[in-house]
Design a protein around this motif. Structure first.
Motif, PDB file in Angstrom:
ATOM      1  N   LEU A 183      17.800 -27.861  41.551  1.00  0.00           N
ATOM      2  CA  LEU A 183      18.166 -28.237  42.922  1.00  0.00           C
ATOM      3  C   LEU A 183      19.686 -28.204  43.066  1.00  0.00           C
ATOM      4  CD1 LEU A 183      15.821 -31.258  43.761  1.00  0.00           C
ATOM      5  CD2 LEU A 183      15.541 -28.852  44.393  1.00  0.00           C
ATOM      6  N   VAL A 184      20.134 -27.838  44.232  1.00  0.00           N
ATOM      7  CA  VAL A 184      21.558 -27.872  44.561  1.00  0.00           C
ATOM      8  C   VAL A 184      21.710 -28.454  45.954  1.00  0.00           C
ATOM      9  CG1 VAL A 184      22.215 -25.914  43.093  1.00  0.00           C
ATOM     10  CG2 VAL A 184      21.532 -25.508  45.477  1.00  0.00           C
ATOM     11  N   GLY A 185      22.914 -28.927  46.241  1.00  0.00           N
ATOM     12  CA  GLY A 185      23.192 -29.458  47.562  1.00  0.00           C
ATOM     13  C   GLY A 185      23.156 -28.365  48.613  1.00  0.00           C
ATOM     14  N   PRO A 186      23.114 -28.757  49.887  1.00  0.00           N
ATOM     15  CA  PRO A 186      23.026 -27.759  50.959  1.00  0.00           C
ATOM     16  C   PRO A 186      24.274 -26.897  51.040  1.00  0.00           C
ATOM     17  CG  PRO A 186      23.432 -29.944  51.858  1.00  0.00           C
ATOM     18  CD  PRO A 186      23.159 -30.131  50.405  1.00  0.00           C
ATOM     19  N   GLU A 187      24.063 -25.607  51.310  1.00  0.00           N
ATOM     20  CA  GLU A 187      25.190 -24.744  51.648  1.00  0.00           C
ATOM     21  C   GLU A 187      25.687 -25.118  53.047  1.00  0.00           C
ATOM     22  OE1 GLU A 187      25.079 -20.577  50.422  1.00  0.00           O
ATOM     23  OE2 GLU A 187      23.010 -20.918  49.771  1.00  0.00           O
ATOM     24  N   GLY A 197      13.355 -31.801  50.636  1.00  0.00           N
ATOM     25  CA  GLY A 197      13.523 -33.133  51.180  1.00  0.00           C
ATOM     26  C   GLY A 197      14.440 -34.019  50.356  1.00  0.00           C
ATOM     27  N   THR A 198      14.379 -33.876  49.044  1.00  0.00           N
ATOM     28  CA  THR A 198      15.267 -34.648  48.169  1.00  0.00           C
ATOM     29  C   THR A 198      16.724 -34.383  48.502  1.00  0.00           C
ATOM     30  OG1 THR A 198      13.654 -34.506  46.368  1.00  0.00           O
ATOM     31  CG2 THR A 198      15.915 -35.051  45.764  1.00  0.00           C
ATOM     32  N   VAL A 199      17.049 -33.106  48.663  1.00  0.00           N
ATOM     33  CA  VAL A 199      18.437 -32.693  48.898  1.00  0.00           C
ATOM     34  C   VAL A 199      18.943 -33.240  50.234  1.00  0.00           C
ATOM     35  CG1 VAL A 199      19.943 -30.696  49.247  1.00  0.00           C
ATOM     36  CG2 VAL A 199      18.165 -30.628  47.476  1.00  0.00           C
ATOM     37  N   ALA A 200      18.154 -33.045  51.279  1.00  0.00           N
ATOM     38  CA  ALA A 200      18.572 -33.506  52.601  1.00  0.00           C
ATOM     39  C   ALA A 200      18.658 -35.020  52.667  1.00  0.00           C
ATOM     40  CB  ALA A 200      17.606 -32.992  53.664  1.00  0.00           C
ATOM     41  N   THR A 201      17.710 -35.697  52.048  1.00  0.00           N
ATOM     42  CA  THR A 201      17.704 -37.156  52.092  1.00  0.00           C
ATOM     43  C   THR A 201      18.936 -37.725  51.401  1.00  0.00           C
ATOM     44  OG1 THR A 201      15.297 -37.221  52.183  1.00  0.00           O
ATOM     45  CG2 THR A 201      16.411 -39.220  51.456  1.00  0.00           C
ATOM     46  N   LYS A 202      19.260 -37.188  50.240  1.00  0.00           N
ATOM     47  CA  LYS A 202      20.461 -37.674  49.549  1.00  0.00           C
ATOM     48  C   LYS A 202      21.727 -37.352  50.344  1.00  0.00           C
ATOM     49  CE  LYS A 202      19.069 -37.943  44.700  1.00  0.00           C
ATOM     50  NZ  LYS A 202      19.404 -37.556  43.313  1.00  0.00           N
ATOM     51  N   TYR A 203      21.750 -36.197  50.969  1.00  0.00           N
ATOM     52  CA  TYR A 203      22.908 -35.818  51.789  1.00  0.00           C
ATOM     53  C   TYR A 203      23.102 -36.813  52.930  1.00  0.00           C
ATOM     54  CZ  TYR A 203      25.965 -32.742  54.565  1.00  0.00           C
ATOM     55  OH  TYR A 203      27.015 -32.208  55.273  1.00  0.00           O
ATOM     56  N   ILE A 204      22.003 -37.186  53.579  1.00  0.00           N
ATOM     57  CA  ILE A 204      22.078 -38.115  54.702  1.00  0.00           C
ATOM     58  C   ILE A 204      22.393 -39.538  54.226  1.00  0.00           C
ATOM     59  CG2 ILE A 204      20.768 -39.152  56.597  1.00  0.00           C
ATOM     60  CD1 ILE A 204      19.205 -36.436  56.706  1.00  0.00           C
ATOM     61  N   LEU A 205      21.721 -39.979  53.171  1.00  0.00           N
ATOM     62  CA  LEU A 205      21.977 -41.327  52.655  1.00  0.00           C
ATOM     63  C   LEU A 205      23.430 -41.486  52.220  1.00  0.00           C
ATOM     64  CD1 LEU A 205      18.766 -42.046  50.531  1.00  0.00           C
ATOM     65  CD2 LEU A 205      19.422 -43.169  52.668  1.00  0.00           C
ATOM     66  N   HIS A 206      23.976 -40.450  51.591  1.00  0.00           N
ATOM     67  CA  HIS A 206      25.389 -40.505  51.189  1.00  0.00           C
ATOM     68  C   HIS A 206      26.287 -40.546  52.413  1.00  0.00           C
ATOM     69  CE1 HIS A 206      29.243 -38.595  49.801  1.00  0.00           C
ATOM     70  NE2 HIS A 206      29.121 -39.580  48.931  1.00  0.00           N
ATOM     71  N   GLY A 207      25.960 -39.746  53.425  1.00  0.00           N
ATOM     72  CA  GLY A 207      26.752 -39.749  54.651  1.00  0.00           C
ATOM     73  C   GLY A 207      26.732 -41.088  55.362  1.00  0.00           C
ATOM     74  N   LEU A 208      25.671 -41.865  55.126  1.00  0.00           N
ATOM     75  CA  LEU A 208      25.559 -43.202  55.713  1.00  0.00           C
ATOM     76  C   LEU A 208      26.159 -44.281  54.819  1.00  0.00           C
ATOM     77  CD1 LEU A 208      21.903 -42.936  57.053  1.00  0.00           C
ATOM     78  CD2 LEU A 208      23.979 -43.109  58.450  1.00  0.00           C
ATOM     79  N   GLY A 209      26.638 -43.884  53.632  1.00  0.00           N
ATOM     80  CA  GLY A 209      27.246 -44.838  52.720  1.00  0.00           C
ATOM     81  C   GLY A 209      26.257 -45.680  51.939  1.00  0.00           C
ATOM     82  N   ARG A 210      24.991 -45.227  51.878  1.00  0.00           N
ATOM     83  CA  ARG A 210      23.978 -46.028  51.196  1.00  0.00           C
ATOM     84  C   ARG A 210      23.845 -45.691  49.718  1.00  0.00           C
ATOM     85  NH1 ARG A 210      18.961 -46.083  55.511  1.00  0.00           N
ATOM     86  NH2 ARG A 210      20.181 -46.644  57.374  1.00  0.00           N
ATOM     87  N   ILE A 211      24.299 -44.513  49.311  1.00  0.00           N
ATOM     88  CA  ILE A 211      24.353 -44.163  47.899  1.00  0.00           C
ATOM     89  C   ILE A 211      25.731 -43.569  47.620  1.00  0.00           C
ATOM     90  CG2 ILE A 211      21.865 -43.817  47.621  1.00  0.00           C
ATOM     91  CD1 ILE A 211      22.296 -40.813  47.856  1.00  0.00           C
ATOM     92  N   ASP A 249      29.426 -35.348  53.662  1.00  0.00           N
ATOM     93  CA  ASP A 249      30.456 -34.776  52.799  1.00  0.00           C
ATOM     94  C   ASP A 249      29.884 -33.541  52.107  1.00  0.00           C
ATOM     95  OD1 ASP A 249      32.343 -34.144  50.850  1.00  0.00           O
ATOM     96  OD2 ASP A 249      32.810 -36.245  50.418  1.00  0.00           O
ATOM     97  N   ARG A 250      30.139 -32.379  52.689  1.00  0.00           N
ATOM     98  CA  ARG A 250      29.577 -31.148  52.138  1.00  0.00           C
ATOM     99  C   ARG A 250      30.135 -30.831  50.761  1.00  0.00           C
ATOM    100  NH1 ARG A 250      29.607 -27.115  57.474  1.00  0.00           N
ATOM    101  NH2 ARG A 250      28.565 -28.585  58.897  1.00  0.00           N
ATOM    102  N   ASN A 251      31.386 -31.156  50.518  1.00  0.00           N
ATOM    103  CA  ASN A 251      31.985 -30.891  49.208  1.00  0.00           C
ATOM    104  C   ASN A 251      31.326 -31.729  48.121  1.00  0.00           C
ATOM    105  OD1 ASN A 251      33.843 -28.984  50.143  1.00  0.00           O
ATOM    106  ND2 ASN A 251      35.347 -30.555  50.653  1.00  0.00           N
ATOM    107  N   ALA A 252      31.084 -32.996  48.419  1.00  0.00           N
ATOM    108  CA  ALA A 252      30.454 -33.876  47.433  1.00  0.00           C
ATOM    109  C   ALA A 252      29.038 -33.431  47.111  1.00  0.00           C
ATOM    110  CB  ALA A 252      30.450 -35.316  47.938  1.00  0.00           C
ATOM    111  N   ALA A 253      28.370 -32.823  48.091  1.00  0.00           N
ATOM    112  CA  ALA A 253      26.976 -32.421  47.903  1.00  0.00           C
ATOM    113  C   ALA A 253      26.827 -31.059  47.239  1.00  0.00           C
ATOM    114  CB  ALA A 253      26.269 -32.392  49.261  1.00  0.00           C
ATOM    115  N   ALA A 254      27.897 -30.308  47.169  1.00  0.00           N
ATOM    116  CA  ALA A 254      27.798 -28.922  46.687  1.00  0.00           C
ATOM    117  C   ALA A 254      27.346 -28.870  45.226  1.00  0.00           C
ATOM    118  CB  ALA A 254      29.144 -28.230  46.836  1.00  0.00           C
ATOM    119  N   GLY A 255      26.532 -27.861  44.929  1.00  0.00           N
ATOM    120  CA  GLY A 255      26.110 -27.627  43.556  1.00  0.00           C
ATOM    121  C   GLY A 255      25.060 -28.615  43.080  1.00  0.00           C
TER     122      GLY A 255
END
Length: 325
Positions: free
Chosen positions: A276-280, A253-267, A308-314
């Protein structure tokens, strides 16, 4: 049973800890996120929980999160410290330090990895609860802890004057009903999908991950339940379903939430700390497919969602002094 005074609130957010691309805590983003959640209807912020990456935060960071949370909240919401540790001595230490830092409550998780007997679980909780005068929420999450807090143990723990509530991620609503019938404990849904079912059987509220993204909708749901408006509560529950699925089913949940929040421009970054790593790519695609099904969630505008999949990688290894002990 007599009715307890609720010192926690009902809409509690298991908040992420925003980080920079280097894995350091992004304190400016922390402040902005906390403020937006409170403005969105959250009664409380649970810092340093599982979603907040407690396992890879230093003690100094955990205590600063409490202090920053208190400053941002300014009395508008409760700040609850999560964890605190699977080691009883360390948990006692952190509980006391968190109280000194201004925490309003403690959420104590079942000792993980150690797999103690139920006697050990009960002793751990009692000693953490004895450490301060703060109210305590027990966090029952066998999927992560490896063991449940058994029904009999919950009944015994409920006799402690500081143990007032349970965050239930076990998903056994029949057991929840049984405990509610026999104790004064308050119950908070620990699985986002069970927020409304828990409320419907007499639960107090939720401690939610998806609430990082859509606190307004959970406020709407809880308020509808409070006034006896089941259709409105059900509508909120149904509108949240694809968002809950996107957040809670494909990656942690941490990974997905940060991925979504970043995509919304909130973080500013979706970075998580190793292991933990970002989503493949295939996981990100699943998250995005579910997001595409979201409709009509109050306070959530997805028109500018730009993942942004690149920003979330790793993941990151933070370059900070100190350890998690």
């Amino acid at each position: 049973m007599s009715e307890q005074t609720n010192p926690f609130g009902q809409v509690l957010v298991a908040v992420v800890t925003p980080m920079t691309v280097d894995g350091e805590v992004a304190w400016g983003d922390v402040e902005k996120l906390f403020d937006s959640l409170i403005e969105g209807g959250a009664d409380g912020i649970v810092v340093t929980g599982t979603t907040g990456e407690t396992s890879t935060l230093t003690d100094a960071e955990k205590l600063k999160l409490v202090r920053v949370g208190k400053d941002v909240a300014g009395g508008r919401a409760k700040i609850i410290t999560g964890g605190p540790s699977n080691e009883t001595a360390h948990a006692i230490q952190l509980a006391r330090q968190s109280a000194e830092a201004g925490a309003d409550a403690i959420m104590a998780v079942t000792p993980y990895y150690n797999k103690p007997t139920q006697s050990g679980v009960l002793t751990h909780f009692r000693m953490v609860a004895n450490a301060t005068d703060l109210p305590v929420i027990l966090y029952d999450i066998p999927g992560r802890a490896g063991i449940p807090i058994r029904y009999e143990t919950i009944l015994r723990a409920a006799k402690h004057p500081n143990i007032l509530a349970v965050k239930d991620a076990k998903g056994d609503l029949a057991e929840v009903s049984r405990v509610l019938n026999q104790t004064d404990l308050m119950y908070f849904a620990g699985d986002d999908a069970n927020a409304l079912p828990t409320l419907a059987i007499g639960g107090t509220g939720l401690i939610g991950v998806t609430a990082n993204i859509a606190p307004h909708a959970y406020r709407t749901m809880v308020d509808a339940v409070n006034r006896g408006d089941l259709p409105a509560a059900t509508a909120a529950h149904r509108s949240l379903e694809p968002l809950v699925r996107s957040t809670m089913t494909h990656v942690p949940g941490t990974v997905a939430t940060k991925y979504i929040l970043h995509g919304l421009g909130r973080i500013g970054s979706p970075r998580v700390r190793l292991p933990l790593v970002g989503p493949e790519d295939f996981e990100a695609a699943l998250i995005e497919d579910d997001i595409a099904l979201v409709r009509d969630i109050e306070g959530l505008d997805l028109r500018n969602f730009r993942p942004d999949r690149n920003a979330a990688a790793g993941g990151a290894l933070p370059q900070i002094p100190g350890t998690t002990r």
